[in-house]
Design an enzyme around this catalytic site. Sequence first.
Site, PDB file in Angstrom:
ATOM      1  CD  GLU A 222      -2.938  -1.630   0.962  1.00 34.13           C
ATOM      2  OE1 GLU A 222      -3.137   0.087   0.037  1.00 34.13           O
ATOM      3  OE2 GLU A 222      -3.614  -2.333  -0.275  1.00 34.13           O
ATOM      4  CB  CYS A 256      -1.754   7.709   1.358  1.00 28.26           C
ATOM      5  SG  CYS A 256      -3.442   6.470   2.015  1.00 28.26           S
TER       6      CYS A 256
HETATM    7  P1  NAD Z   1       7.438   5.080   5.074  1.00 29.34           P
HETATM    8  O1  NAD Z   1       8.059   3.590   4.012  1.00 29.34           O
HETATM    9  O2  NAD Z   1       8.872   6.158   5.263  1.00 29.34           O
HETATM   10  O3  NAD Z   1       8.101   3.447   6.207  1.00 29.34           O
HETATM   11  C1  NAD Z   1       6.868   3.220   7.078  1.00 29.34           C
HETATM   12  C2  NAD Z   1       7.479   2.023   7.195  1.00 29.34           C
HETATM   13  O4  NAD Z   1       8.544   0.686   7.334  1.00 29.34           O
HETATM   14  C3  NAD Z   1       7.538   2.860   8.816  1.00 29.34           C
HETATM   15  O5  NAD Z   1       7.165   1.167   9.888  1.00 29.34           O
HETATM   16  C4  NAD Z   1       8.999   1.931   8.741  1.00 29.34           C
HETATM   17  O6  NAD Z   1       9.538   2.299   9.880  1.00 29.34           O
HETATM   18  C5  NAD Z   1       9.242   0.978   7.601  1.00 29.34           C
HETATM   19  N1  NAD Z   1      10.669   1.272   7.301  1.00 29.34           N
HETATM   20  C6  NAD Z   1      11.350   2.083   6.930  1.00 29.34           C
HETATM   21  N2  NAD Z   1      12.522   1.510   6.206  1.00 29.34           N
HETATM   22  C7  NAD Z   1      11.904   0.392   5.813  1.00 29.34           C
HETATM   23  C8  NAD Z   1      13.216  -0.861   5.272  1.00 29.34           C
HETATM   24  N3  NAD Z   1      13.808  -0.461   4.782  1.00 29.34           N
HETATM   25  N4  NAD Z   1      12.834  -2.087   5.485  1.00 29.34           N
HETATM   26  C9  NAD Z   1      11.453  -2.362   6.234  1.00 29.34           C
HETATM   27  N5  NAD Z   1      11.044  -1.366   6.996  1.00 29.34           N
HETATM   28  C10 NAD Z   1      11.689   0.280   6.420  1.00 29.34           C
HETATM   29  O7  NAD Z   1       6.145   6.324   5.282  1.00 29.34           O
HETATM   30  P2  NAD Z   1       6.087   6.974   6.020  1.00 29.34           P
HETATM   31  O8  NAD Z   1       7.036   7.849   6.130  1.00 29.34           O
HETATM   32  O9  NAD Z   1       5.570   6.139   7.706  1.00 29.34           O
HETATM   33  O10 NAD Z   1       4.542   6.738   5.763  1.00 29.34           O
HETATM   34  C11 NAD Z   1       4.906   7.375   4.222  1.00 29.34           C
HETATM   35  C12 NAD Z   1       4.232   7.105   2.908  1.00 29.34           C
HETATM   36  O11 NAD Z   1       3.287   5.997   2.815  1.00 29.34           O
HETATM   37  C13 NAD Z   1       3.938   8.484   1.751  1.00 29.34           C
HETATM   38  O12 NAD Z   1       4.357   7.574   0.494  1.00 29.34           O
HETATM   39  C14 NAD Z   1       1.857   7.476   1.573  1.00 29.34           C
HETATM   40  O13 NAD Z   1       1.466   8.495   0.330  1.00 29.34           O
HETATM   41  C15 NAD Z   1       2.120   6.225   1.933  1.00 29.34           C
HETATM   42  N6  NAD Z   1       1.189   5.882   2.356  1.00 29.34           N
HETATM   43  C16 NAD Z   1       0.485   5.182   2.087  1.00 29.34           C
HETATM   44  C17 NAD Z   1      -1.223   4.498   2.339  1.00 29.34           C
HETATM   45  C18 NAD Z   1      -1.985   3.402   1.159  1.00 29.34           C
HETATM   46  O14 NAD Z   1      -3.025   3.275   2.110  1.00 29.34           O
HETATM   47  N7  NAD Z   1      -1.455   3.805   0.343  1.00 29.34           N
HETATM   48  C19 NAD Z   1      -1.071   4.573   3.610  1.00 29.34           C
HETATM   49  C20 NAD Z   1      -0.371   5.848   4.160  1.00 29.34           C
HETATM   50  C21 NAD Z   1       0.247   5.949   3.971  1.00 29.34           C
END
Ligand code: NAD
Length: 480
Positions: A222, A256
Amino acid sequence: MDQITASPPNTELDLQGALDRQRHAFAASPFPTAAQRQATLKRLEVLIRTHQDAIVDSISADFGNRSRVETIMSEVLPTIGAAGHARRHVASWMRPQRRATSMNFKPATNRIEYQPLGVVGVVSPWNYPIFLTLGPLIDILAAGNRAMIKPSELTPATGALLARMLGEVFAPEEVLVVQGDVAVGRAFTGLAFDHLIFTGSTEVGRHVMRAAAENLVPVTLELGGKSPVIVAEDFAIARAARSVAVGKFFNAGQTCIAPDYALVPSGSAEAFAHGVLEAAEAMFPALNGNPNYTAIISDRHHARLTELVAEAEAAGATVLRHKDTPGGNVRHFPPTVVLDPPLDGRLMRDEIFGPVLPVVRTAGTDAAIAFVNDRPRPLALYAYTKEPATERKILDRTISGGVTVNSTLVHCAQEDLPFGGVGPSGMGAYHGREGFATFSHARGVHRPGFFSGFEYLTPPHGAKTRFALKALGIKSGDGK
Ligand code: NAD
């Protein structure tokens, strides 16, 4: 559970042990009944209701200020709604589906049975830390699985609350919260789950999919992206502007599926841009000390937004800012509209994820459709039109994860619609029936009838085989 969550596991060994224990428990109870699943979902629903105030407080602490009503509208209500919907429908979702039998195999019967997968990993982001954690969990539990959850390190208070709340009603072999930083996230996504659902950025999504591929773990991703608004010529500009402002400034744009930018007929662009800002000022007359205006999650994101706007302004865009200047120690970013942004700048290339709306002039709906199709497939699309033919054209000629027509965001809160992206905005979907299907294995089950053609047509082949093949309209191939 307390032991693990109080001192978060940060080695692969700890995580592996936790996964092994869930696996073991799953093997002992691989197919919970509908009544058991309903009871589990009820426990979750009651848990959210009883912890509503703690949810509001912890998210606000993590954000530096999160509007209380926004938390209730976007975290508490949809999560309770999703749990109730799954509870009411899970028995019918579980029911085996009859399927047609292939002609040559009659009178056999076919059906699909939905089996739990086992242990599902959940990686969730900070922007809606309850809904985007418990939402997947509801579907995972409805499908009869166990779950390990890794919340975002940017919302530590909510992560701790999740661990405490879920620990009150679930044994660690059922649902386990693993807190920790990105290193823990990496180790977590390296585990051999039966399925992994990741909600986060497209960039991190690539790492997650790579890690999952090592163990051939199926993923639901997602992700994010730039969700466009198309305003058609026929729609009242002032109404469109207000409607887009409502969706854009919810959670200060940190959504998002927030409308990322608006494509507006050229002659109406100024009126639209001013209309969006006026609507923002009506909703948030002051920024300082306003508990209804949500703060930006971190200094880094605040600085990023400042840079995106400054870069566009330096390149000649017109920037309209909320009349109140934020101050104090809350990370507020003012509602901002950027008219005529440079299309090659970061504001129009990166996902904005903040209260900044670029307004791009277009020559009309066809040009707007072409603009959208020139860019990566978005998570959401918003079309403003009263003309059925225009609506049809926009729906038929674009592709996005989901759509709301003449409003924003709310397709995501519909319990009976799948939610997910397409292409770079994600893969797979959840919510409701589709969520149940995502976290289930659809197993095809075939049962031969009193007669099996397959077992009748056995060697030595001779007249019997020729007769049977002829009856099927096929030559036997032996020249007779
Ligand atoms: P992010 O990708 O920075 O982090 C998401 C999660 O991934 C966190 O729990 C983080 O600890 C973990 N993470 C980070 N690096 C990792 C790695 N290398 N390996 C495994 N896990 C890792 O995202 P964010 O800043 O928390 O959220 C914002 C982003 O999420 C935006 O791009 C937004 O559009 C997207 N988003 C999508 C949806 C959806 O339903 N499609 C919903 C909310 C947010």
